[in-house]
Write a protein that holds these residues in place. Sequence first.
Motif, short mmCIF file in Angstrom:
data_model
loop_
_atom_site.label_atom_id
_atom_site.label_comp_id
_atom_site.label_asym_id
_atom_site.label_seq_id
_atom_site.Cartn_x
_atom_site.Cartn_y
_atom_site.Cartn_z
N ALA A 1 13.73 -1.30 -3.11
CA ALA A 1 13.53 -2.66 -2.63
C ALA A 1 12.98 -2.66 -1.20
O ALA A 1 12.05 -3.41 -0.88
N VAL A 2 13.53 -1.81 -0.34
CA VAL A 2 13.07 -1.74 1.05
C VAL A 2 11.64 -1.22 1.10
O VAL A 2 10.79 -1.75 1.83
N LEU A 3 11.34 -0.19 0.34
CA LEU A 3 10.00 0.38 0.32
C LEU A 3 8.98 -0.61 -0.22
O LEU A 3 7.89 -0.77 0.34
N THR A 4 9.32 -1.31 -1.27
CA THR A 4 8.42 -2.32 -1.85
C THR A 4 8.16 -3.44 -0.85
O THR A 4 7.02 -3.89 -0.69
N PHE A 5 9.21 -3.88 -0.16
CA PHE A 5 9.06 -4.93 0.84
C PHE A 5 8.15 -4.45 1.99
O PHE A 5 7.25 -5.17 2.43
N ALA A 6 8.35 -3.21 2.44
CA ALA A 6 7.54 -2.66 3.54
C ALA A 6 6.08 -2.54 3.14
O ALA A 6 5.18 -2.89 3.93
N VAL A 7 5.80 -2.07 1.94
CA VAL A 7 4.43 -1.94 1.48
C VAL A 7 3.77 -3.31 1.33
O VAL A 7 2.59 -3.49 1.65
N THR A 8 4.52 -4.30 0.86
CA THR A 8 3.99 -5.66 0.73
C THR A 8 3.63 -6.23 2.09
O THR A 8 2.55 -6.82 2.26
N ILE A 9 4.50 -6.06 3.07
CA ILE A 9 4.22 -6.55 4.42
C ILE A 9 3.01 -5.83 5.01
O ILE A 9 2.14 -6.46 5.62
N LEU A 10 2.90 -4.52 4.80
CA LEU A 10 1.76 -3.76 5.28
C LEU A 10 0.46 -4.25 4.64
O LEU A 10 -0.56 -4.40 5.32
N ALA A 11 0.48 -4.52 3.34
CA ALA A 11 -0.71 -5.03 2.65
C ALA A 11 -1.11 -6.39 3.18
O ALA A 11 -2.31 -6.66 3.38
#
Length: 149
Positions: free
Chosen positions: A10-20
């Motif tokens: 969940a944390v990794l998915t959230f971080a990648v979404t914010i980066l995108a």
Amino acid sequence: MHSFGYRANAVLTFAVTILAVMCAMASLSDTLNVPSPSADVKVLNVNWFQKQPNGHDEVSLALNISADLQWMFTWNTKQVSLWDGIIPLKEHAKFWIHTTNKYRFIDQGSNLRGKDFNLTLHWHVMPKTGKMSADKIVMAGYHLPEEYR
């Protein structure tokens, strides 16, 4: 209760979404930049203008090239590719060089004598994020001699 794997995902998915989202915003904000580079080329000398043994015209020129491509650099610009070189910093994007054309003008036939021609300065801008762009400046008003040298 969620396991450690679920929480890390969940944390990794959230971080990648914010980066995108940040990359998309950076790319969109850079499209508002309208660069206005300038360049000037002076033909100093016709080094040689000859007919090759196979009948083709060949020209080599001595050139003074001055350009100011600093307008190409924004906060999102990684580098600018020009000729066979790369300009990595804005400070290097304003230059003056004395050179000969690396690739000689060759015409398949005897059609270059007395002809007008244009010189075109092409470049590619590589951003840190987003779409790579290319543009050019066309400079007209050059003329080749009537006779071989």
